[in-house]
Design a protein around this motif. Structure first.
Motif, PDB file in Angstrom:
ATOM      1  N   PRO A 253      36.463  81.129  36.509  1.00  0.00           N
ATOM      2  CA  PRO A 253      37.542  81.933  37.085  1.00  0.00           C
ATOM      3  C   PRO A 253      37.537  83.405  36.685  1.00  0.00           C
ATOM      4  N   LEU A 254      36.752  83.794  35.674  1.00  0.00           N
ATOM      5  CA  LEU A 254      36.629  85.222  35.385  1.00  0.00           C
ATOM      6  C   LEU A 254      36.100  85.968  36.613  1.00  0.00           C
ATOM      7  N   ALA A 255      35.195  85.324  37.342  1.00  0.00           N
ATOM      8  CA  ALA A 255      34.672  85.933  38.564  1.00  0.00           C
ATOM      9  C   ALA A 255      35.765  86.063  39.621  1.00  0.00           C
ATOM     10  N   PHE A 256      36.690  85.096  39.656  1.00  0.00           N
ATOM     11  CA  PHE A 256      37.781  85.169  40.632  1.00  0.00           C
ATOM     12  C   PHE A 256      38.719  86.341  40.305  1.00  0.00           C
ATOM     13  N   VAL A 257      38.960  86.567  39.015  1.00  0.00           N
ATOM     14  CA  VAL A 257      39.782  87.715  38.618  1.00  0.00           C
ATOM     15  C   VAL A 257      39.110  89.012  39.052  1.00  0.00           C
ATOM     16  N   ALA A 258      37.793  89.090  38.880  1.00  0.00           N
ATOM     17  CA  ALA A 258      37.063  90.290  39.279  1.00  0.00           C
ATOM     18  C   ALA A 258      37.164  90.514  40.786  1.00  0.00           C
ATOM     19  N   VAL A 259      37.046  89.436  41.558  1.00  0.00           N
ATOM     20  CA  VAL A 259      37.178  89.549  43.015  1.00  0.00           C
ATOM     21  C   VAL A 259      38.572  90.060  43.383  1.00  0.00           C
TER      22      VAL A 259
ATOM     23  N   LYS B 240      44.789  79.242  33.622  1.00  0.00           N
ATOM     24  CA  LYS B 240      44.917  77.798  33.384  1.00  0.00           C
ATOM     25  C   LYS B 240      43.561  77.164  33.107  1.00  0.00           C
ATOM     26  N   HIS B 241      42.556  77.562  33.863  1.00  0.00           N
ATOM     27  CA  HIS B 241      41.227  76.965  33.695  1.00  0.00           C
ATOM     28  C   HIS B 241      40.417  77.662  32.608  1.00  0.00           C
ATOM     29  N   LEU B 242      40.679  78.953  32.381  1.00  0.00           N
ATOM     30  CA  LEU B 242      39.981  79.660  31.313  1.00  0.00           C
ATOM     31  C   LEU B 242      40.307  79.068  29.947  1.00  0.00           C
ATOM     32  N   VAL B 243      41.567  78.721  29.716  1.00  0.00           N
ATOM     33  CA  VAL B 243      41.934  78.184  28.406  1.00  0.00           C
ATOM     34  C   VAL B 243      41.344  76.802  28.161  1.00  0.00           C
ATOM     35  N   ARG B 244      40.850  76.180  29.229  1.00  0.00           N
ATOM     36  CA  ARG B 244      40.179  74.884  29.091  1.00  0.00           C
ATOM     37  C   ARG B 244      38.670  75.033  28.909  1.00  0.00           C
ATOM     38  N   GLY B 245      38.212  76.268  28.762  1.00  0.00           N
ATOM     39  CA  GLY B 245      36.799  76.504  28.544  1.00  0.00           C
ATOM     40  C   GLY B 245      35.984  76.724  29.796  1.00  0.00           C
ATOM     41  N   ASP B 246      36.628  76.777  30.953  1.00  0.00           N
ATOM     42  CA  ASP B 246      35.940  77.020  32.225  1.00  0.00           C
ATOM     43  C   ASP B 246      35.950  78.529  32.475  1.00  0.00           C
ATOM     44  N   LEU B 247      34.794  79.163  32.366  1.00  0.00           N
ATOM     45  CA  LEU B 247      34.725  80.617  32.480  1.00  0.00           C
ATOM     46  C   LEU B 247      34.538  81.108  33.912  1.00  0.00           C
TER      47      LEU B 247
END
Length: 292
Positions: A241-247, A232-239
């Motif tokens: 949350p990529l770190a949250f996916v990695a966690v 949801k936040h990635l598609v808004r240009g906020d990168l």
């Protein structure tokens, strides 16, 4: 004094236990709002049977935990709203503990408490819906949004919740993405600079009612929702949350390692379902939240 909001869906026995524990508190909550999404009258009958003016039954046709919490908050009349699940139980000191913790932490916008398992879990089992808090903490804006706590034991200023737009009904139980409606709200509140705190001095018990065979699917749903929140936040240009996916992917690997170490088939199944949820949630979430 606080208003307690409890979403419920066809779990009258758990609901009654939760309500009786709240009514035993000293002082009692100012009001208890039972937001009932059930398809039968059993939960309504529980409320009627307790015959206490502090409890209000609020039906909601839509089956969504996020929508139910938002609806309950909109009906509340107090400065703070406490959000609980129907399968928890609090001690008689709970309301006093909440009031004391709010004072000690300088009345934060949001306060999370600890969630303990009601019964011990052996080393091959798995505790779910619990949250450990080691010390009173006010969290910084860059905190991982899962660290402060979860929506099942949350006390929040009513105006802050409503100003943030409430919980996102596109996430959480009742949506295609079973979890993370609370993590999404935490993320938005932290980014907005709201004061978010946690304390071990406010505790409650979670009663695990699901059979072990159902836990892998449950954990799949939690990870599905978490990755969808990230999308949801990635598609808004906020990168970020990529770190949250990695966690989360790291947590999936740790669960598999613990399954091997403890020789637990349940944990191995949970690890597999968690991993599937992580990546399916990311893909499905990117598609869902890109849509106009």
């Amino acid at each position: 004094m606080i208003t307690v909001v409890i979403p419920t869906l066809e779990r009258p026995e758990q609901l009654e236990r939760c309500l009786r524990s709240l009514l035993a508190c000293d002082p009692p909550p100012a009001e208890i709002l039972v937001v009932d999404q059930s398809g039968d009258d059993r939960s309504r009958d529980v409320v009627a049977g307790l015959a206490d003016d502090a409890i209000r039954w609020a039906p909601l046709e839509r089956r969504s935990t996020a929508a139910a919490r938002n609806h309950g908050a909109s009906l509340a009349s107090t400065e703070y709203v406490a959000l609980l699940e129907d399968d928890v139980e609090v001690a008689p000191t709970w309301t006093a503990d909440v009031a004391a913790a709010l004072r000690r932490l300088d009345r934060p916008d949001v306060l999370f408490g600890a969630i303990d398992e009601a019964a011990p879990v052996d080393r091959r089992g798995l505790a779910v819906s619990t949250h450990d808090v080691t010390a009173p903490t006010v969290w910084g804006r860059r905190t991982h949004p899962a660290r402060p706590g979860y929506g099942g034991h949350m006390v929040i200023r009513r105006d802050v919740l409503l100003a943030a737009g409430g919980f996102d009904p596109r996430l959480g139980p009742g949506s295609p993405f079973f979890g993370a409606e609370d993590i999404d709200l935490n993320y938005r509140l932290l980014r907005a600079g709201r004061t978010v705190a946690s304390t071990p001095d406010v505790r409650m018990l979670h009663h695990q009612w699901r059979e072990p065979a159902r836990l892998p699917r449950l954990m799949y749903g939690y990870n599905l929702g978490h990755s969808a929140f990230c999308a949801k936040h990635l598609v808004r240009g906020d990168l970020r949350p990529l770190a949250f996916v990695a966690v989360q992917a790291g947590g999936d690997a740790k669960m598999l390692a613990s399954a091997i170490r403890r020789r637990s088939l349940l944990r191995a199944r949970v690890a597999a379902w968690r991993t599937a949820g992580t990546w399916r949630g990311l893909v499905a979430g990117l598609r869902r939240f890109r849509a106009p």
